[in-house]
Every structure is written in C-alpha cells, then in structure tokens.
Design an enzyme around this catalytic site. Sequence first.
Site, PDB file in Angstrom:
ATOM      1  N   LEU A  61      -0.915  16.000 125.787  1.00  0.00           N
ATOM      2  CA  LEU A  61      -0.262  16.486 124.571  1.00  0.00           C
ATOM      3  C   LEU A  61      -0.577  17.960 124.309  1.00  0.00           C
ATOM      4  O   LEU A  61      -0.067  18.545 123.356  1.00  0.00           O
ATOM      5  CB  LEU A  61      -0.644  15.610 123.372  1.00  0.00           C
ATOM      6  CG  LEU A  61      -0.286  14.115 123.531  1.00  0.00           C
ATOM      7  CD1 LEU A  61      -0.646  13.328 122.274  1.00  0.00           C
ATOM      8  CD2 LEU A  61       1.186  13.925 123.862  1.00  0.00           C
ATOM      9  N   ARG A  62      -1.420  18.541 125.139  1.00  0.00           N
ATOM     10  CA  ARG A  62      -1.624  19.999 125.221  1.00  0.00           C
ATOM     11  C   ARG A  62      -2.282  20.653 124.014  1.00  0.00           C
ATOM     12  O   ARG A  62      -2.397  21.883 123.992  1.00  0.00           O
ATOM     13  CB  ARG A  62      -0.289  20.719 125.484  1.00  0.00           C
ATOM     14  CG  ARG A  62       0.412  20.266 126.738  1.00  0.00           C
ATOM     15  CD  ARG A  62      -0.323  20.724 127.981  1.00  0.00           C
ATOM     16  NE  ARG A  62       0.409  20.421 129.194  1.00  0.00           N
ATOM     17  CZ  ARG A  62      -0.100  19.773 130.233  1.00  0.00           C
ATOM     18  NH1 ARG A  62      -1.348  19.340 130.214  1.00  0.00           N
ATOM     19  NH2 ARG A  62       0.607  19.546 131.301  1.00  0.00           N
ATOM     20  N   ASN A  92      -7.647  17.212 129.157  1.00  0.00           N
ATOM     21  CA  ASN A  92      -7.629  18.535 129.801  1.00  0.00           C
ATOM     22  C   ASN A  92      -6.928  19.578 128.935  1.00  0.00           C
ATOM     23  O   ASN A  92      -5.991  20.243 129.348  1.00  0.00           O
ATOM     24  CB  ASN A  92      -7.017  18.485 131.205  1.00  0.00           C
ATOM     25  CG  ASN A  92      -5.562  18.039 131.220  1.00  0.00           C
ATOM     26  OD1 ASN A  92      -5.089  17.400 130.289  1.00  0.00           O
ATOM     27  ND2 ASN A  92      -4.843  18.376 132.278  1.00  0.00           N
ATOM     28  N   ASP A 149      -9.315  13.538 134.021  1.00  0.00           N
ATOM     29  CA  ASP A 149      -7.963  13.640 134.572  1.00  0.00           C
ATOM     30  C   ASP A 149      -7.479  15.079 134.740  1.00  0.00           C
ATOM     31  O   ASP A 149      -7.720  15.942 133.898  1.00  0.00           O
ATOM     32  CB  ASP A 149      -6.962  12.883 133.702  1.00  0.00           C
ATOM     33  CG  ASP A 149      -5.588  12.952 134.318  1.00  0.00           C
ATOM     34  OD1 ASP A 149      -5.426  12.495 135.447  1.00  0.00           O
ATOM     35  OD2 ASP A 149      -4.679  13.517 133.676  1.00  0.00           O
ATOM     36  N   HIS A 183      -8.882   9.903 138.052  1.00  0.00           N
ATOM     37  CA  HIS A 183      -7.802  10.572 138.790  1.00  0.00           C
ATOM     38  C   HIS A 183      -8.334  10.671 140.223  1.00  0.00           C
ATOM     39  O   HIS A 183      -9.227  11.475 140.493  1.00  0.00           O
ATOM     40  CB  HIS A 183      -7.579  11.955 138.167  1.00  0.00           C
ATOM     41  CG  HIS A 183      -6.704  12.877 138.950  1.00  0.00           C
ATOM     42  ND1 HIS A 183      -5.647  13.536 138.382  1.00  0.00           N
ATOM     43  CD2 HIS A 183      -6.743  13.292 140.244  1.00  0.00           C
ATOM     44  CE1 HIS A 183      -5.058  14.308 139.297  1.00  0.00           C
ATOM     45  NE2 HIS A 183      -5.715  14.177 140.437  1.00  0.00           N
ATOM     46  N   ASP A 309       2.047   9.783 132.461  1.00  0.00           N
ATOM     47  CA  ASP A 309       1.480  11.079 132.861  1.00  0.00           C
ATOM     48  C   ASP A 309       2.386  12.216 132.360  1.00  0.00           C
ATOM     49  O   ASP A 309       2.613  13.213 133.061  1.00  0.00           O
ATOM     50  CB  ASP A 309       1.273  11.174 134.381  1.00  0.00           C
ATOM     51  CG  ASP A 309       0.284  12.290 134.740  1.00  0.00           C
ATOM     52  OD1 ASP A 309      -0.181  12.999 133.823  1.00  0.00           O
ATOM     53  OD2 ASP A 309      -0.011  12.458 135.929  1.00  0.00           O
ATOM     54  N   HIS A 313       5.197  21.437 130.551  1.00  0.00           N
ATOM     55  CA  HIS A 313       4.855  22.824 130.896  1.00  0.00           C
ATOM     56  C   HIS A 313       5.996  23.712 130.428  1.00  0.00           C
ATOM     57  O   HIS A 313       7.173  23.320 130.508  1.00  0.00           O
ATOM     58  CB  HIS A 313       4.686  22.984 132.408  1.00  0.00           C
ATOM     59  CG  HIS A 313       3.473  22.283 132.955  1.00  0.00           C
ATOM     60  ND1 HIS A 313       2.193  22.725 132.729  1.00  0.00           N
ATOM     61  CD2 HIS A 313       3.345  21.160 133.707  1.00  0.00           C
ATOM     62  CE1 HIS A 313       1.330  21.920 133.324  1.00  0.00           C
ATOM     63  NE2 HIS A 313       2.009  20.944 133.918  1.00  0.00           N
TER      64      HIS A 313
HETATM   65  O1  DOR Z   1       0.769  16.581 137.553  1.00  0.00           O
HETATM   66  C1  DOR Z   1      -0.198  16.601 136.827  1.00  0.00           C
HETATM   67  N1  DOR Z   1      -0.219  17.300 135.678  1.00  0.00           N
HETATM   68  N2  DOR Z   1      -1.291  15.930 137.200  1.00  0.00           N
HETATM   69  C2  DOR Z   1      -2.452  16.052 136.541  1.00  0.00           C
HETATM   70  O2  DOR Z   1      -3.396  15.441 136.942  1.00  0.00           O
HETATM   71  C3  DOR Z   1      -2.576  16.962 135.393  1.00  0.00           C
HETATM   72  C4  DOR Z   1      -1.272  17.164 134.759  1.00  0.00           C
HETATM   73  C5  DOR Z   1      -1.243  18.299 133.764  1.00  0.00           C
HETATM   74  O3  DOR Z   1      -2.147  18.405 132.944  1.00  0.00           O
HETATM   75  O4  DOR Z   1      -0.295  19.077 133.791  1.00  0.00           O
END
Ligand code: DOR
Length: 432
Positions: A61-62, A92, A149, A183, A309, A313
């Site tokens: 969710l960034r 992350n 992850d 992961h 997942d 972006h």
């Molecule tokens: O494709 C992915 N994007 N795999 C991951 O493990 C992390 C994720 C991301 O945070 O963009």
Amino acid sequence: MNADLVIRGGRVVDATGERRTDVAIADGVIVDVGDDLAGDRVLEADGCVVSPGFVDLHAHLRQPGKEDAETIATGARGAALGGFTAVVAMPNTDPCMDTAAVIREVLDLADGAACEVVPSAAITVGRAGEHLSPMAELAQLGVRMFTDDGTGVQDDRLMKRALEYSSGLAPFTDGASVTLAQHCEVDSLSEGGFMHEGAWSSKLGIPGQPAEAEDLMVMRDIALARATGARVHFQHLSTAGSVELVRRAKASGLPVTAEATTHHFTLTDAACAGYDPVFKVHPPLRTDTDVAAVKAGLIDGTIDAIATDHAPHTRHDKEKPFDQAPPGMLGLESALALALTELDLPLPQLIARMSWQPARIAGIDDRHGGPVAVGRPANLTVFDPAQVWTISGEAMASKSDNCPYEGREVRGRVRHTVTAGEAVVIDGEVQR
Ligand code: DOR
C-alpha cells in the site's frame, strides 16, 4: 431489531454450505438471516453470490513513503472494489514497518479506510537481513504476520532464530499464534536477473532468475519448520518445484501454508516478449508448466490462498527500460474475476481460498471469513459470478495504473462490499 442494511435475494456461500437467503445487518453485526427481511437500506443481490469478505494476504500500500504510487486510503478503496474486506499490508515501506511507531502510524492511517488494513511487520530490522526486528513489541500491537517481503531472509541461522522466537510470542498475543511469511528467493542465484531464466530470457537477451532460487529457499524453510515446529507461510509460489515441495511438507504434517498470486496462474514469461516492464515482477512470471502446477496446487489445496501482491508503481518508475523498472503489478481489483475466469474450481473452494483460509493464516478469523450467521461481524462480499467485463488499469481506484491485464475480458464482478457493517461498495461504486 431494526436493521441498518439488508442484502436481499442472494445465494449465500460460506464454509458451512450454500443457501438462498437475505442477510440483515445492524451495528456492524449480522442480526438476521432469513426470508423477506427489511431494513433502512437494501442492497439487491439477485443473481449474486453473498460470501464472507475476501482477505488478501499480500498487498503493497506504499504508505508511508511512496504516496505518489498509492496510499492506504486509495489501496483500501481498490481492495473494497475487489471484494476484499481486509488486506495485509506489506512492510517494505519507507520507513520500513519494523518499529512500533511505524506500525502505529499505519494503523492510524488505516482508520476509516474502505477495508480493514492489517499491518504485517518486517522479520529483520530494515528488511536488511541482519538483526531481528522487535517482534514481541510488534506482536503486542496486533501484528500476526512477519515478513521481509520484497526479499527473503537469506541467512539460515537468522531465519532459524526468527522461527524459534516467533513460536514463543504467545504471552504477547493473548495466546494467538504468529506466522513468519517468506518471499522465497536465494539472492545469490537471482541477483542480476530481471525475468524468469529460460527459453524466453535467452531469446530476449534479458538476464534470468532461475526457478531454483525459489525452490531452494522453500526447501530450507521446510527444513527449518520441521526443526523448530514454527509456522511458515510461503508467499507467491511461482514454480512447479516449490508447489511440489509444499505438497510433500503438508503431507508430512508440517505447519506450513502457501499463497499464489493471480498473475502466477494467469500469465507466463512469454508476456515479457515485448520488453514491457508492466510484466516485470518478483518472483517472475514463469513457464506454462509452472502455471499449470500453481493451478493444480490451488485446486488440490496445496496452496491455501489466492493473494494479489498488489504492487503499484508510478508511470515515471514503471516506464523505465525493463532492466531498470521496479518489479510489481496491480492486483486488487482484478483478482476475483481472474480466479473465476481461469481456475477450474467450484465456487465454495474458490471462496475458501479468497476468504476464510487467508483469514485464518492472517490471524483475523475472529472477524473475517466466518460463516454468514447471526452474531458474526458483517464483513461480506456480494458478487455477480456471471458478469463479463473488460479490465482497464486507468479505471481502477489505485493511484497507479501498472495493470498487466489491460483489455482482457473476464467474468465475475464485485457488486457490493460490506466492511464492519457499512456498505463501502454499492453497485460497483466505492463510497469512501
Ligand atoms: O514484484 C514485486 N513487487 N515483488 C516484490 O517482492 C515486491 C513488490 C513491490 O514492493 O513492488
């Protein structure tokens, strides 16, 4: 009792079976189940399935840190439109979800979101793989799933410690168990690769990430689960080898669980042929054989849960050349339709993998995934399994539009979502 909300005329499918019934809700709880119920607001469910809300074990969710790509509010909106009443947020972020302060911040931001946002936390400080995070303190705040992850815990000894430690956290969780989610990717094998290593990577001249990078870590963690007795959850399984390893581990009685993403059962590495970074993801899209194995794992129950997942972006980032673009693709709003369209699974089993099984793994089955019955928290999804529609990234609620299914025709669409008794999606429109 006067109901706030009635879901009328649907076919209820939950872990106890199927029946045609109305569902009445008041104060966040199911208060009646039966025929001809009345309430202040009626959600029509003719021709639709009414099920316990979906639970996504894996969403990025960034927030904090990458709010230009997604926020907790926008991600939760997408989740609700996809029928999810809860999503587990990956750690992350920037800063990483490895301290009580950041977990508290995420919980604050999640207040009032269109679905429940359940924070996971990092296994190691900064996801750097060197020192364990303050797991007991984080568990005390309600964290039930820990993961690095984006990367796997590379150090065998540290992973063993983490597993030993996680099985002793009951005093901090009122007895609830905690799960370490991995992961699976051995960096020394996959480093420098940008797609699955195989015929397509050779043809395209893109360095590859071999299947054994995943298989070896799954193998190691099965050995560590056996040694420690701790619970291990395998994230986004993508190879035929790793599915078979988990199948055997389960048959031998180990406490392991697994998820597969929608993209790993709907897309292959052939999609990378045009060098379009929208198809770049970790773990990478694999071969037909792997896709068939992931589907078989979902069908025979080796794989417990369908996850997204969801990895938004920005265009700025995702439009870089294939090797430089970040990995990841959107998933929340297309998951149900892809599962219905591509998997040969009877509805109750499909819903099990999207609702009560992930709810159990996330440790939130007290409020998600339970039977549609009087007294249960009202987290429900109403979907039309027959509606045909065309996927469009731009039409999604996400702040990003890196959707790999642009223009694909699919079947099955969420009509209403009820989270904690509130209709957060009505006739396909998000309300928050
Ligand atoms: O494709 C992915 N994007 N795999 C991951 O493990 C992390 C994720 C991301 O945070 O963009």
